[in-house]
Design a protein around this motif. Structure first.
Motif, mmCIF file in Angstrom:
data_model
loop_
_atom_site.group_PDB
_atom_site.id
_atom_site.type_symbol
_atom_site.label_atom_id
_atom_site.label_comp_id
_atom_site.label_asym_id
_atom_site.label_seq_id
_atom_site.Cartn_x
_atom_site.Cartn_y
_atom_site.Cartn_z
ATOM 1 N N PHE A 1 -3.037 -4.380 13.872
ATOM 2 C CA PHE A 1 -3.442 -4.336 14.748
ATOM 3 C C PHE A 1 -4.011 -6.205 14.998
ATOM 4 N N PHE A 2 -3.686 -6.978 13.647
ATOM 5 C CA PHE A 2 -4.089 -8.393 13.565
ATOM 6 C C PHE A 2 -2.245 -9.185 14.455
ATOM 7 N N LYS A 3 -1.450 -8.577 13.960
ATOM 8 C CA LYS A 3 -0.698 -8.444 14.595
ATOM 9 C C LYS A 3 0.136 -8.861 15.833
ATOM 10 N N CYS A 4 -0.702 -7.358 16.504
ATOM 11 C CA CYS A 4 -0.393 -7.623 18.060
ATOM 12 C C CYS A 4 -1.242 -8.679 18.911
ATOM 13 N N SER A 5 -1.870 -8.634 17.648
ATOM 14 C CA SER A 5 -3.170 -9.376 18.297
ATOM 15 C C SER A 5 -2.724 -11.296 18.499
ATOM 16 N N CYS B 1 0.456 -1.362 0.232
ATOM 17 C CA CYS B 1 0.015 0.034 -0.378
ATOM 18 C C CYS B 1 0.581 1.493 -0.169
ATOM 19 N N ASN B 2 2.074 1.550 0.887
ATOM 20 C CA ASN B 2 2.360 2.308 0.767
ATOM 21 C C ASN B 2 3.531 2.687 -0.832
ATOM 22 N N ILE B 3 3.761 1.589 -1.220
ATOM 23 C CA ILE B 3 4.871 2.163 -2.765
ATOM 24 C C ILE B 3 2.933 2.232 -3.919
ATOM 25 N N VAL B 4 2.204 1.141 -3.747
ATOM 26 C CA VAL B 4 1.058 1.903 -4.342
ATOM 27 C C VAL B 4 1.069 3.467 -4.336
ATOM 28 N N ALA B 5 0.685 3.537 -2.668
ATOM 29 C CA ALA B 5 0.382 5.175 -2.411
ATOM 30 C C ALA B 5 0.996 6.409 -3.186
ATOM 31 N N ALA B 6 2.562 5.530 -2.653
ATOM 32 C CA ALA B 6 3.686 7.023 -3.393
ATOM 33 C C ALA B 6 4.013 7.436 -4.748
ATOM 34 N N TYR B 7 3.612 6.214 -5.689
ATOM 35 C CA TYR B 7 3.356 6.255 -6.899
ATOM 36 C C TYR B 7 1.586 6.654 -7.972
ATOM 37 N N MET B 8 1.039 6.423 -7.060
ATOM 38 C CA MET B 8 0.111 6.459 -7.423
ATOM 39 C C MET B 8 -1.200 7.170 -6.712
ATOM 40 N N SER B 9 -0.485 8.041 -5.957
ATOM 41 C CA SER B 9 -1.302 8.760 -5.215
ATOM 42 C C SER B 9 -2.229 10.460 -6.248
ATOM 43 N N PRO B 10 -1.710 10.915 -6.731
ATOM 44 C CA PRO B 10 -2.110 11.860 -7.693
ATOM 45 C C PRO B 10 -3.372 11.202 -8.412
ATOM 46 N N ASP B 11 -3.314 9.624 -8.649
ATOM 47 C CA ASP B 11 -4.186 9.869 -10.161
ATOM 48 C C ASP B 11 -5.187 8.741 -8.561
ATOM 49 N N MET B 12 -5.084 8.608 -7.679
ATOM 50 C CA MET B 12 -6.064 8.036 -6.954
ATOM 51 C C MET B 12 -6.999 9.451 -5.658
ATOM 52 N N SER B 13 -8.473 8.769 -5.190
ATOM 53 C CA SER B 13 -8.965 9.670 -4.449
ATOM 54 C C SER B 13 -8.298 10.146 -2.786
ATOM 55 N N LYS B 14 -9.229 10.787 -1.979
ATOM 56 C CA LYS B 14 -8.412 10.065 -0.295
ATOM 57 C C LYS B 14 -9.003 9.566 -0.256
ATOM 58 N N GLN B 15 -11.000 8.974 -0.150
ATOM 59 C CA GLN B 15 -11.574 7.967 0.198
ATOM 60 C C GLN B 15 -10.341 5.964 -0.262
ATOM 61 N N THR B 16 -9.921 6.395 -1.534
ATOM 62 C CA THR B 16 -9.254 4.971 -1.853
ATOM 63 C C THR B 16 -7.818 5.070 -0.904
ATOM 64 N N LEU B 17 -7.469 6.484 -0.361
ATOM 65 C CA LEU B 17 -6.322 6.179 -0.109
ATOM 66 C C LEU B 17 -6.404 5.925 1.830
ATOM 67 N N ASP B 18 -7.603 6.158 2.457
ATOM 68 C CA ASP B 18 -8.006 6.191 3.517
ATOM 69 C C ASP B 18 -7.881 4.523 3.634
ATOM 70 N N LEU B 19 -8.742 4.032 2.359
ATOM 71 C CA LEU B 19 -9.804 2.327 2.786
ATOM 72 C C LEU B 19 -8.009 2.410 3.149
ATOM 73 N N LEU B 20 -6.978 2.734 2.302
ATOM 74 C CA LEU B 20 -5.200 1.712 2.600
ATOM 75 C C LEU B 20 -4.586 1.790 3.535
ATOM 76 N N ASN B 21 -4.924 3.226 4.594
ATOM 77 C CA ASN B 21 -4.664 3.240 5.370
ATOM 78 C C ASN B 21 -5.548 2.172 6.400
ATOM 79 N N LEU B 22 -6.405 1.998 6.654
ATOM 80 C CA LEU B 22 -7.466 0.874 7.067
ATOM 81 C C LEU B 22 -6.844 0.186 6.674
ATOM 82 N N ILE B 23 -6.706 -0.113 6.321
ATOM 83 C CA ILE B 23 -5.942 -1.725 5.831
ATOM 84 C C ILE B 23 -4.862 -2.167 6.574
ATOM 85 N N ASN B 24 -3.757 -1.151 6.658
ATOM 86 C CA ASN B 24 -2.976 -0.949 6.864
ATOM 87 C C ASN B 24 -3.535 -0.912 8.520
#
Length: 307
Positions: free
Chosen positions: A233-237, A205-228
């Motif tokens: 949290f899954f790893k910590c659990s 997600c970081n690589i995708v957001a870094a190279y494609m962020s101008p073509d992505m909406s804020k909702q998509t970036l927020d969704l990627l951040n939520l997945i991260n």
């Protein structure tokens, strides 16, 4: 313990923000949450490296079965280095994030979110360093917090297996000792696999957001951040549960402590006998997970000893 801090502090903040679109604790949480999350990655990374080095030393020791138990002061010193080093490397996160507001053009509701933008009020030298960190953050994540623990653990395991393969031809190790070493190696490999699986989506997600962020909406970036956030949290659990299940003496000691706290420490003879017996079994079972043979069995605990 650090996984517990992430779940106790960061998880409620993220859930509250997703439900109300308001940031709990405001600008403070925007800086503390990324700092704790990146510190968690550093703690896991350097802990896996330290465990790999420990297994390598155990395999290359000339008398592995008689290697003494490491002193508590040495272990605390290593943990302090891991924690202080991880938090030091995460300090730029405190200066990188800040709180921002966005007004919805449809409903007119004002929502708060965290943005990766250094404050212009910082001194010029610090501001330039934070900008440099922001530009290199993606590859720093990928190299230090993903490639380093995975490659380091795999390399240590391969070298350890090769050394043990040559040692089997020259000397015969005890079956119990070899079984314990195998359990420890499986535990480290399982922790690394869980960490690698949970860290892979974030790096993608970081690589995708870094190279494609101008073509992505804020909702998509927020969704990627939520997945991260979800995978973190899954790893910590999963990590503490996996560690307690795979490391039997640690899991048994944890269950004994829970039973002791629930039942209380009374002077009852039956409870004291069961407590003494469980302590003796835990001590004898935990001894096989360390490279120290017992010349004489441990003394039995006296009846009525506090839990």
């Amino acid at each position: 313990f650090w996984d517990f801090l992430i779940l106790f502090f960061c998880l409620p903040v993220v859930i509250f923000n997703e439900i109300t679109k308001k940031r709990l604790l405001g600008d403070i949480s925007c800086r503390i949450v990324p700092f704790m999350e990146v510190s968690s990655l550093g703690v896991t990374t350097f802990s896996l490296c330290a465990l790999g080095i420990d297994r390598f030393h155990a395999a290359t020791s000339p008398q592995a079965s008689t290697r003494p138990i490491e002193q508590c002061q040495s272990i605390i010193a290593k943990l302090a280095v891991i924690w202080v080093g991880s938090m030091t490397l995460s300090v730029p996160e405190l200066l990188l994030w800040q709180l921002a507001q966005d007004t919805s053009p449809v409903s007119g509701v004002v929502s708060e979110f965290c943005t990766m933008k250094p404050s212009p009020k910082l001194p010029e030298s610090i501001y330039s360093l934070v900008l440099t960190y922001q530009n290199a953050r993606m590859w720093w994540y990928f190299g230090c917090y993903f490639c380093l623990p995975v490659l380091f653990t795999v390399s240590c395991q391969l070298v350890t297996r090769r050394i043990r393969g040559t040692d089997k031809k020259s000397e015969c190790r005890g079956a119990k000792h070899g079984q314990c070493e195998g359990h420890l190696n499986c535990t480290i490999i399982a922790l690394t696999v869980i960490y690698g699986l949970c860290a892979t989506p974030e790096n993608v997600c970081n690589i995708v957001a870094a190279y494609m962020s101008p073509d992505m909406s804020k909702q998509t970036l927020d969704l990627l951040n939520l997945i991260n956030q979800f995978f973190l949290f899954f790893k910590c659990s999963v990590t503490p549960v996996l560690l307690l299940c795979l490391c039997r003496p640690l899991g048994q000691a944890f269950m004994d402590c829970c039973c002791c706290c629930c039942e209380g420490c009374g002077p009852d003879t039956t409870s004291s006998e069961s407590s003494a017996d469980s302590k003796l079994k835990t001590e004898m079972s935990s001894s096989i997970f360390f490279d120290k043979p017992r010349e004489t069995p441990p003394p039995l605990l006296a009846l009525g000893t506090p839990c």
